[in-house]
Each structure stands twice: as C-alpha cells, then as structure tokens.
Design a protein around this motif. Structure first.
Motif, PDB file in Angstrom:
ATOM      1  N   ALA A   1      27.720 -29.384  -1.380  1.00 53.77           N
ATOM      2  CA  ALA A   1      27.218 -30.563  -2.083  1.00 53.77           C
ATOM      3  C   ALA A   1      25.954 -31.123  -1.439  1.00 53.77           C
ATOM      4  CB  ALA A   1      28.304 -31.630  -2.164  1.00 53.77           C
ATOM      5  N   ALA A   2      25.828 -31.039  -0.124  1.00 52.28           N
ATOM      6  CA  ALA A   2      24.665 -31.593   0.574  1.00 52.28           C
ATOM      7  C   ALA A   2      23.367 -30.877   0.214  1.00 52.28           C
ATOM      8  CB  ALA A   2      24.887 -31.532   2.080  1.00 52.28           C
ATOM      9  N   SER A   3      23.454 -29.670  -0.347  1.00 54.37           N
ATOM     10  CA  SER A   3      22.231 -28.942  -0.706  1.00 54.37           C
ATOM     11  C   SER A   3      21.570 -29.505  -1.961  1.00 54.37           C
ATOM     12  CB  SER A   3      22.552 -27.460  -0.931  1.00 54.37           C
ATOM     13  OG  SER A   3      23.339 -27.280  -2.098  1.00 54.37           O
ATOM     14  N   VAL A   4      22.342 -30.172  -2.800  1.00 51.13           N
ATOM     15  CA  VAL A   4      21.805 -30.663  -4.074  1.00 51.13           C
ATOM     16  C   VAL A   4      20.725 -31.726  -3.867  1.00 51.13           C
ATOM     17  CG1 VAL A   4      22.383 -31.728  -6.289  1.00 51.13           C
ATOM     18  CG2 VAL A   4      23.913 -30.007  -5.289  1.00 51.13           C
TER      19      VAL A   4
ATOM     20  N   LEU B   1      17.336 -30.646 -12.479  1.00 55.63           N
ATOM     21  CA  LEU B   1      17.560 -29.798 -11.315  1.00 55.63           C
ATOM     22  C   LEU B   1      18.886 -30.152 -10.633  1.00 55.63           C
ATOM     23  CD1 LEU B   1      16.679 -27.685  -9.218  1.00 55.63           C
ATOM     24  CD2 LEU B   1      15.503 -29.540  -8.016  1.00 55.63           C
ATOM     25  N   THR B   2      19.171 -31.424 -10.504  1.00 61.68           N
ATOM     26  CA  THR B   2      20.425 -31.865  -9.892  1.00 61.68           C
ATOM     27  C   THR B   2      21.619 -31.302 -10.651  1.00 61.68           C
ATOM     28  OG1 THR B   2      19.404 -33.880  -9.041  1.00 61.68           O
ATOM     29  CG2 THR B   2      21.808 -33.904  -9.306  1.00 61.68           C
ATOM     30  N   GLU B   3      21.579 -31.348 -11.965  1.00 56.18           N
ATOM     31  CA  GLU B   3      22.676 -30.815 -12.786  1.00 56.18           C
ATOM     32  C   GLU B   3      22.823 -29.310 -12.593  1.00 56.18           C
ATOM     33  OE1 GLU B   3      24.978 -32.389 -14.386  1.00 56.18           O
ATOM     34  OE2 GLU B   3      24.098 -34.374 -14.094  1.00 56.18           O
TER      35      GLU B   3
ATOM     36  N   ALA C   1      25.764 -24.746  -9.870  1.00 58.14           N
ATOM     37  CA  ALA C   1      25.766 -23.591  -8.971  1.00 58.14           C
ATOM     38  C   ALA C   1      26.720 -23.809  -7.803  1.00 58.14           C
ATOM     39  CB  ALA C   1      24.349 -23.319  -8.461  1.00 58.14           C
ATOM     40  N   VAL C   2      26.752 -25.025  -7.280  1.00 55.20           N
ATOM     41  CA  VAL C   2      27.657 -25.333  -6.175  1.00 55.20           C
ATOM     42  C   VAL C   2      29.115 -25.232  -6.635  1.00 55.20           C
ATOM     43  CG1 VAL C   2      28.465 -27.199  -4.656  1.00 55.20           C
ATOM     44  CG2 VAL C   2      26.011 -26.729  -4.870  1.00 55.20           C
TER      45      VAL C   2
ATOM     46  N   GLU D   1      27.950 -17.202  -0.661  1.00 53.51           N
ATOM     47  CA  GLU D   1      28.095 -18.648  -0.554  1.00 53.51           C
ATOM     48  C   GLU D   1      26.753 -19.338  -0.669  1.00 53.51           C
ATOM     49  OE1 GLU D   1      30.912 -20.477  -0.517  1.00 53.51           O
ATOM     50  OE2 GLU D   1      31.888 -18.551  -0.889  1.00 53.51           O
ATOM     51  N   ALA D   2      25.802 -18.697  -1.352  1.00 54.88           N
ATOM     52  CA  ALA D   2      24.466 -19.265  -1.484  1.00 54.88           C
ATOM     53  C   ALA D   2      24.027 -19.222  -2.945  1.00 54.88           C
ATOM     54  CB  ALA D   2      23.475 -18.493  -0.618  1.00 54.88           C
ATOM     55  N   TYR D   3      23.027 -20.021  -3.234  1.00 52.97           N
ATOM     56  CA  TYR D   3      22.354 -19.956  -4.527  1.00 52.97           C
ATOM     57  C   TYR D   3      20.873 -20.153  -4.285  1.00 52.97           C
ATOM     58  CZ  TYR D   3      22.257 -25.119  -4.593  1.00 52.97           C
ATOM     59  OH  TYR D   3      22.043 -26.444  -4.304  1.00 52.97           O
TER      60      TYR D   3
END
Length: 152
Positions: free
Chosen positions: A13-16, A44-46, A51-52, A69-71
């Motif tokens: 979640a912290a990546s968003v 972008l947030t959505e 993706a998360v 575990e990445a996007y």
C-alpha cells in the motif's frame, strides 16, 4: 517537452502514494495545469491500488519461481499528452474484458470506471505471454501560464 519515467514498485500500500507524488511533482515541474495533474493522479492511484490488491499470484514469477511481488508504473509526458501505464503480474482480466458496471452497493470495480471518467482514452488488457494486467490511459494536457521548470 518530453519526460518519461518508470518505477518498479513492491505490491504494498505504501507504494501507491509514492507513485502519485512522483507524478504530481513531474507535472508541476513541467508546468501542467493543477486540475489536469490532480485528475491524472487520482486515476494513477486507482490503477496502482488495483495492482497492489489484485496484481500477484497467478501471473509471472519472480526469482526462485515465487509469484512476483512487484508492479510497474510508467509515465510519459510527450508534447500535449500524458500517457500512464500500470502493469502487474496477477491473473489479468478474464477474457481481456473489463467487468460490468458495478452497482452502487458494489465494493469492487468502481476504480476502473473512475479511471475511464478521468482520462481521455483508456485500455484494459493482459500482458501477452507474461501474465498480468495492463491498465494504460492518456489525457490531453493543459498548461499553466508560467511553467516552473528548474533550470540548473
């Protein structure tokens, strides 16, 4: 002007907000109208939140064969257009189709509709051969009267 960047982010979640802040900073520096920047940052947030939440297990594999575990987020500001792409390693969209319009009570699916409302052109698809979903969208840019480009 042409600017692009690409991030490989953990499905956390912290990546968003990190992706959102980078986009907003890039657009502010380039002189993009704040309303357009805000709309693209919400879209972008959505896409990143999807993706998360949905972008693992079932798609491509990382080192050692574990689910990725990445996007990836890529943004292009080129001329009068901004194009953003978010790609994950999840199961992708079934039949490469976007789910039906959610009801008002639905807990899922509204984010994709929001992206469609905020962007000028949207594509939902699957990564060929690799597994995973790709959400790409673009928007015609409007500019502030005086860009704040930092020329050092």
């Amino acid at each position: 002007m042409s600017i692009w960047w690409s991030l490989h982010l953990r499905r956390e979640a912290a990546s968003v907000p990190l992706a959102r802040r980078l986009l907003l900073g890039t657009m502010e520096t380039a002189g993009v109208d704040p309303d357009v920047s805000y709309e693209l940052s919400v879209a972008l947030t959505e896409a990143c939140a999807n993706a998360v939440e949905h972008g693992g297990a079932g798609g491509s594999r990382g080192p050692g064969g574990a689910p990725s575990e990445a996007y990836r987020v890529t943004a292009y500001l080129d001329g009068e257009t901004c194009r953003i792409e978010v790609a994950d390693s999840g199961p992708g969209f079934p039949g490469c189709a976007v789910p039906a319009v959610p009801s008002d009570e639905a807990e899922h699916g509204r984010g994709m509709r929001l992206i469609e409302e905020l962007a000028d052109h949207v594509q939902f698809g699957n990564r060929s051969g690799l597994g995973g979903a790709v959400v790409s969208f673009d928007k015609i840019l409007k500019w502030r009267d005086s860009p704040s480009l930092l020329l050092a």
